[in-house]
Design an enzyme around this catalytic site. Sequence first.
Site, short mmCIF file in Angstrom:
data_model
loop_
_atom_site.label_atom_id
_atom_site.label_comp_id
_atom_site.label_asym_id
_atom_site.label_seq_id
_atom_site.Cartn_x
_atom_site.Cartn_y
_atom_site.Cartn_z
N ASN A 58 1.32 -1.15 0.06
CA ASN A 58 -0.01 -0.09 -0.20
C ASN A 58 1.42 1.06 -0.27
O ASN A 58 1.78 1.36 1.26
CB ASN A 58 -1.69 0.24 1.14
CG ASN A 58 -1.84 1.12 1.45
OD1 ASN A 58 -1.78 2.06 0.29
ND2 ASN A 58 -2.60 1.28 2.25
N TRP A 59 0.94 1.76 -1.14
CA TRP A 59 1.59 3.21 -1.41
C TRP A 59 1.04 4.16 -0.55
O TRP A 59 2.12 5.17 -0.71
CB TRP A 59 1.97 3.51 -2.75
CG TRP A 59 3.51 2.61 -3.16
CD1 TRP A 59 4.01 1.24 -2.81
CD2 TRP A 59 4.72 2.58 -4.54
NE1 TRP A 59 4.92 1.24 -3.20
CE2 TRP A 59 5.52 1.89 -4.27
CE3 TRP A 59 4.84 4.20 -4.73
CZ2 TRP A 59 6.42 1.78 -4.68
CZ3 TRP A 59 5.88 4.26 -5.51
CH2 TRP A 59 6.61 3.20 -5.73
N LYS A 60 0.25 4.70 -0.65
CA LYS A 60 -0.69 5.66 0.58
C LYS A 60 -0.45 6.96 -0.23
O LYS A 60 -0.89 6.80 -1.65
CB LYS A 60 -0.49 5.37 1.52
CG LYS A 60 -0.31 4.45 2.79
CD LYS A 60 0.33 3.95 3.82
CE LYS A 60 0.07 3.43 4.88
NZ LYS A 60 0.11 3.44 6.46
N HIS A 101 -9.66 1.32 4.95
CA HIS A 101 -8.22 1.52 5.78
C HIS A 101 -8.83 2.51 6.78
O HIS A 101 -9.09 3.05 6.49
CB HIS A 101 -7.18 2.08 4.96
CG HIS A 101 -5.89 1.74 5.37
ND1 HIS A 101 -5.04 3.04 6.15
CD2 HIS A 101 -4.74 1.27 5.32
CE1 HIS A 101 -4.12 2.88 6.29
NE2 HIS A 101 -3.56 1.60 6.12
N GLU A 148 -6.36 4.68 8.09
CA GLU A 148 -6.46 6.17 7.85
C GLU A 148 -7.77 6.90 6.54
O GLU A 148 -8.14 8.29 6.90
CB GLU A 148 -5.41 6.16 6.57
CG GLU A 148 -4.38 6.37 7.85
CD GLU A 148 -3.26 5.60 6.73
OE1 GLU A 148 -2.39 5.30 5.95
OE2 GLU A 148 -1.71 5.36 7.55
N GLU A 160 -5.01 -4.77 10.48
CA GLU A 160 -4.33 -3.68 10.64
C GLU A 160 -4.73 -3.16 12.39
O GLU A 160 -5.24 -1.91 12.53
CB GLU A 160 -4.43 -2.55 9.90
CG GLU A 160 -3.98 -3.23 8.55
CD GLU A 160 -3.52 -2.53 7.24
OE1 GLU A 160 -2.52 -2.48 6.81
OE2 GLU A 160 -4.55 -1.13 7.60
N GLY A 200 2.40 2.16 10.94
CA GLY A 200 3.75 2.97 10.60
C GLY A 200 4.63 3.42 11.97
O GLY A 200 5.50 4.34 12.09
N SER A 246 3.40 -2.14 10.31
CA SER A 246 4.86 -2.70 10.88
C SER A 246 5.77 -3.96 10.14
O SER A 246 6.36 -4.40 10.85
CB SER A 246 5.41 -2.64 11.58
OG SER A 246 5.06 -0.70 12.36
N GLY A 304 2.56 -1.34 4.58
CA GLY A 304 2.79 0.12 4.00
C GLY A 304 4.35 0.77 3.77
O GLY A 304 4.88 0.35 2.43
N GLY A 305 4.74 1.25 4.64
CA GLY A 305 6.46 1.20 4.37
C GLY A 305 7.47 1.11 3.78
O GLY A 305 8.50 1.17 3.28
P1 13P Z 1 2.61 -0.44 8.09
O1 13P Z 1 3.21 -1.04 7.09
O2 13P Z 1 4.01 1.53 7.24
O3 13P Z 1 3.48 -0.20 9.27
O4 13P Z 1 1.44 1.00 7.09
C1 13P Z 1 0.82 -0.79 7.29
C2 13P Z 1 -0.59 -0.01 6.83
O5 13P Z 1 -0.85 1.21 6.73
C3 13P Z 1 -0.68 -1.33 4.97
O6 13P Z 1 -2.43 -0.64 5.19
#
Ligand code: 13P
Length: 249
Positions: A8-10, A91, A93, A161, A167, A206, A227-228
């Site tokens: 997920n590149w957000k 998500h 967010e 999640e 993150g 994470s 994510g990251g």
């Molecule tokens: P991280 O892997 O950066 O913690 O993000 C997880 C996430 O929100 C994937 O949708």
Amino acid sequence: MRKRVIGNWKMNGTIADLPKIAQIAAAVMRYPNVDSGLCLPATLISAAHAYSPQLQIGGQDCHMQEAGAHTGCISAAMLLDAGASMVILGHSECRAEQGQSDADVRAKALAAMQSNLFAIICVGESEAQRDLGNAEKVVLDQIEGSLPDICDAAMLCVAYEPIWAIGTGRIPSSQDVENMHGAIRSRLIERQGEGGKNIGILYGGSMNGENAGELMAIPNVDGGLIGGASLLMEKFEPILAAANIEDII
Ligand code: 13P
């Protein structure tokens, strides 16, 4: 069950990043036992699809209507048209920043299904909810409210999640992950019958090359939403490798 590893590149990435996406696409091809792909900003889907046609690409949200007066929004049909085959929905967010409710997420999931987009439906508790001992109730309520009544493994998967793990570099204990994924599995079977056994349950928060193997060995952890660590091939590939090894075992 084959593992699924989705990046997920957000809100990251521009056209200048297409070579990075191509590197990830090449890595994905090295692990054919894993169902993997990248969910990109909507502005990049079309270009990434043309640049790396072998990569499964997804969006990160969609509107519940197919078209109309919804300024700034993107429909499932538009994502499909741009080259997406999947979409992340609900998500944390989006739930937090845009006030998306479970009912909204369910309507979006129905729209995704109608457009033949595979939906990755996110659920997860806040740290305060976990501290109060409410994590399981919160997550199971989200499952009840966010999933369409009729669904199966070909249409969607769930991503657990925990908000406090996103993150932050913090992850729940293996026992907590096992308990939550087990509770989600039981609820999916209650709701969908035998079909609930095959619906994927991803872990997100994470996940990285160091912890992916351990996380993906936990019962009912069917993959990861990353994510990251999905932004660079060097960080993403070890997660694909961990998922691939699990599959072979
Ligand atoms: P991280 O892997 O950066 O913690 O993000 C997880 C996430 O929100 C994937 O949708």
